[in-house]
Enzyme design. Structure first.
Site, PDB file in Angstrom:
ATOM      1  N   GLY A 135     -31.697  22.613 -19.949  1.00 35.77           N
ATOM      2  CA  GLY A 135     -33.143  22.361 -19.810  1.00 35.77           C
ATOM      3  C   GLY A 135     -33.942  23.238 -20.756  1.00 35.77           C
ATOM      4  CB  ILE A 178     -35.232  18.989  -9.260  1.00 34.34           C
ATOM      5  CG1 ILE A 178     -34.992  19.252  -7.748  1.00 34.34           C
ATOM      6  CG2 ILE A 178     -33.925  18.839  -9.995  1.00 34.34           C
ATOM      7  CD1 ILE A 178     -34.420  18.057  -7.004  1.00 34.34           C
ATOM      8  CB  THR A 179     -40.798  19.074  -9.580  1.00 37.28           C
ATOM      9  OG1 THR A 179     -40.658  18.226 -10.727  1.00 37.28           O
ATOM     10  CG2 THR A 179     -41.053  20.492 -10.024  1.00 37.28           C
ATOM     11  CG  ASP A 217     -44.680  18.036  -8.087  1.00 36.92           C
ATOM     12  OD1 ASP A 217     -43.823  18.780  -7.604  1.00 36.92           O
ATOM     13  OD2 ASP A 217     -45.284  18.268  -9.153  1.00 36.92           O
ATOM     14  CG  PHE A 250     -53.038  19.383  -4.335  1.00 39.19           C
ATOM     15  CD1 PHE A 250     -53.983  19.425  -3.316  1.00 39.19           C
ATOM     16  CD2 PHE A 250     -52.587  18.148  -4.780  1.00 39.19           C
ATOM     17  CE1 PHE A 250     -54.459  18.245  -2.755  1.00 39.19           C
ATOM     18  CE2 PHE A 250     -53.061  16.977  -4.224  1.00 39.19           C
ATOM     19  CZ  PHE A 250     -54.001  17.022  -3.209  1.00 39.19           C
ATOM     20  CE1 TYR A 304     -39.901  23.663  -8.840  1.00 36.17           C
ATOM     21  CE2 TYR A 304     -41.970  24.877  -8.742  1.00 36.17           C
ATOM     22  CZ  TYR A 304     -40.806  24.542  -9.399  1.00 36.17           C
ATOM     23  OH  TYR A 304     -40.534  25.099 -10.637  1.00 36.17           O
TER      24      TYR A 304
HETATM   25  N1  CAA Z   1     -56.865  20.462  -4.958  1.00 38.25           N
HETATM   26  C1  CAA Z   1     -57.523  19.812  -3.989  1.00 38.25           C
HETATM   27  N2  CAA Z   1     -57.559  18.462  -3.876  1.00 38.25           N
HETATM   28  C2  CAA Z   1     -56.880  17.756  -4.785  1.00 38.25           C
HETATM   29  C3  CAA Z   1     -56.175  18.387  -5.840  1.00 38.25           C
HETATM   30  C4  CAA Z   1     -56.173  19.790  -5.890  1.00 38.25           C
HETATM   31  N3  CAA Z   1     -55.517  20.448  -6.844  1.00 38.25           N
HETATM   32  N4  CAA Z   1     -55.594  17.423  -6.568  1.00 38.25           N
HETATM   33  C5  CAA Z   1     -55.920  16.239  -6.015  1.00 38.25           C
HETATM   34  N5  CAA Z   1     -56.705  16.454  -4.949  1.00 38.25           N
HETATM   35  C6  CAA Z   1     -57.273  15.435  -4.076  1.00 38.25           C
HETATM   36  C7  CAA Z   1     -57.782  14.250  -4.848  1.00 38.25           C
HETATM   37  O1  CAA Z   1     -59.088  14.467  -5.281  1.00 38.25           O
HETATM   38  C8  CAA Z   1     -57.679  13.148  -3.814  1.00 38.25           C
HETATM   39  O2  CAA Z   1     -58.732  13.288  -2.901  1.00 38.25           O
HETATM   40  P1  CAA Z   1     -59.336  11.988  -2.133  1.00 38.25           P
HETATM   41  O3  CAA Z   1     -58.204  11.376  -1.379  1.00 38.25           O
HETATM   42  O4  CAA Z   1     -60.398  12.582  -1.255  1.00 38.25           O
HETATM   43  O5  CAA Z   1     -59.877  11.112  -3.219  1.00 38.25           O
HETATM   44  C9  CAA Z   1     -56.413  13.506  -3.085  1.00 38.25           C
HETATM   45  O6  CAA Z   1     -56.230  14.914  -3.260  1.00 38.25           O
HETATM   46  C10 CAA Z   1     -55.205  12.784  -3.658  1.00 38.25           C
HETATM   47  O7  CAA Z   1     -54.180  12.982  -2.786  1.00 38.25           O
HETATM   48  P2  CAA Z   1     -52.867  12.110  -2.949  1.00 38.25           P
HETATM   49  O8  CAA Z   1     -51.864  12.518  -1.931  1.00 38.25           O
HETATM   50  O9  CAA Z   1     -53.222  10.635  -3.022  1.00 38.25           O
HETATM   51  O10 CAA Z   1     -52.409  12.630  -4.367  1.00 38.25           O
HETATM   52  P3  CAA Z   1     -51.662  11.814  -5.490  1.00 38.25           P
HETATM   53  O11 CAA Z   1     -50.553  11.055  -4.866  1.00 38.25           O
HETATM   54  O12 CAA Z   1     -52.639  11.113  -6.337  1.00 38.25           O
HETATM   55  O13 CAA Z   1     -51.057  12.983  -6.390  1.00 38.25           O
HETATM   56  C11 CAA Z   1     -49.617  14.819  -6.855  1.00 38.25           C
HETATM   57  C12 CAA Z   1     -50.476  14.120  -5.815  1.00 38.25           C
HETATM   58  C13 CAA Z   1     -48.463  13.879  -7.320  1.00 38.25           C
HETATM   59  C14 CAA Z   1     -48.993  16.015  -6.206  1.00 38.25           C
HETATM   60  C15 CAA Z   1     -50.468  15.219  -8.066  1.00 38.25           C
HETATM   61  O14 CAA Z   1     -51.595  15.924  -7.603  1.00 38.25           O
HETATM   62  C16 CAA Z   1     -49.741  16.088  -9.031  1.00 38.25           C
HETATM   63  O15 CAA Z   1     -48.864  15.651  -9.780  1.00 38.25           O
HETATM   64  N6  CAA Z   1     -50.024  17.397  -9.051  1.00 38.25           N
HETATM   65  C17 CAA Z   1     -49.372  18.358  -9.922  1.00 38.25           C
HETATM   66  C18 CAA Z   1     -48.547  19.257  -9.119  1.00 38.25           C
HETATM   67  C19 CAA Z   1     -48.007  20.338 -10.030  1.00 38.25           C
HETATM   68  O16 CAA Z   1     -48.719  21.191 -10.527  1.00 38.25           O
HETATM   69  N7  CAA Z   1     -46.701  20.322 -10.253  1.00 38.25           N
HETATM   70  C20 CAA Z   1     -46.139  21.300 -11.096  1.00 38.25           C
HETATM   71  C21 CAA Z   1     -44.946  20.689 -11.734  1.00 38.25           C
HETATM   72  S1  CAA Z   1     -44.286  21.771 -12.991  1.00 38.25           S
HETATM   73  C22 CAA Z   1     -43.611  23.019 -12.125  1.00 38.25           C
HETATM   74  O17 CAA Z   1     -43.520  23.010 -10.956  1.00 38.25           O
HETATM   75  C23 CAA Z   1     -43.062  24.153 -12.948  1.00 38.25           C
HETATM   76  C24 CAA Z   1     -43.519  25.438 -12.428  1.00 38.25           C
HETATM   77  O18 CAA Z   1     -42.748  26.125 -11.799  1.00 38.25           O
HETATM   78  C25 CAA Z   1     -44.892  25.887 -12.724  1.00 38.25           C
END
Ligand code: CAA
Length: 250
Positions: free
Chosen positions: A18, A95-96, A98, A152, A157
């Protein structure tokens, strides 16, 4: 200190093909280590191994799903037969899956806990006795900023990554008098495929939260691994080193 001061040492980096894993493998090899890695995807990893060979790096690769104890037991034996006793273990595979908790399926929970946390037990259990018997060893767990601050969509994870550091602190106590250090590194958002898979609008918001103003580089993580494996780092154990561009300060 000699630039190749780890000549003769054997390092196992799980998930070495990776983004962060590759940088760690290369840096450890540059210090003289014989480096082995585990893989789940043979085609991807064999291609990676060939590319690495073209760049002058000879990494040994072993099939192993780190989420499975028996796989780790077998792979550790194979690695020790081929390369020699494992002196350095970097638990890097992860892995993630999310999803917000309300949408998270049981499989998404269990898969992430198994691959990111069970794996640490599964592989460390195979190598820790040998390290303590020989009186030297380095165990490094690659956790995440999100295990320190939550994120969020990452109940699974964040739990696994926080759990990794609990493991680090407990094992550090058990091995402190035997020449074996155990530490955690908690990378922030590093420019890897895993981070690039985060939807662009979410990623853009995350970037805004990083005071340094960019994603991290894989070499910046590998650099700290080389620091922790140094013979001069024997007094650092049970630590959790954040590398996150100032995104989360403790
Ligand atoms: N804080 C608060 N509210 C949030 C938010 C946040 N950060 N992000 C989204 N929301 C809200 C939206 O506005 C929406 O609100 P409404 O329903 O009132 O409109 C709601 O939450 C959406 O909720 P859903 O459950 O429908 O969310 P989704 O399915 O659209 O997406 C998710 C959810 C897939 C987790 C997406 O937010 C995402 O991909 N987030 C990124 C997560 C992340 O950072 N992962 C890191 C991966 S890399 C890694 O992990 C490496 C490392 O070690 C750093």
């Amino acid at each position: 200190m000699n630039e190749r001061h780890l000549e003769g040492r054997v390092a196992l980096v799980t998930g070495g093909a990776g983004g962060i894993g590759t940088a760690i493998c290369m840096h450890l090899a540059d210090l003289g280590c014989r480096v082995a890695t585990t893989y789940r995807n043979p085609e991807k990893t064999q291609t990676w191994q060939r590319q690495m060979r073209d760049n002058g790096y000879d990494f040994a690769i072993f099939a192993c799903d780190v989420a499975k104890y028996e796989d780790c037991e077998r792979a550790a034996k194979e690695i020790e037969q081929h390369c020699g006793p494992i002196d350095i273990l970097v638990n890097n595979a992860g892995i993630t899956r999310d999803a917000t908790l309300k949408k998270m399926a049981r499989e998404q929970w269990h898969e992430v806990i198994a691959a990111n946390l069970d794996s640490v037990f599964n592989m460390t259990r195979q190598v820790v006795d040998g390290m303590t018997e020989r009186g030297w060893g380095r165990i490094i767990n690659i956790s995440s900023i999100n295990g320190q601050k939550g994120q969020f969509g990452q109940c699974n994870y964040a739990s696994a990554k926080a759990g990794m550091h609990g493991f680090t602190m407990a094992l550090a106590l058990e091995t402190a008098r035997k020449g074996v250090t155990v530490n955690t590194i908690s990378p922030g958002y590093i420019a890897t495929d895993m981070v690039m898979a985060v939807p662009e609008p979410v990623r853009a918001k995350i970037l805004e939260q990083i005071p340094v103003g960019r994603f991290g580089e894989t070499d910046e993580i590998a650099h700290v691994v080389t620091f922790l494996v140094s013979p001069h780092s024997g007094f650092i154990t049970g630590a959790n080193i954040p590398i996150n561009g100032g995104q989360h300060m403790m």
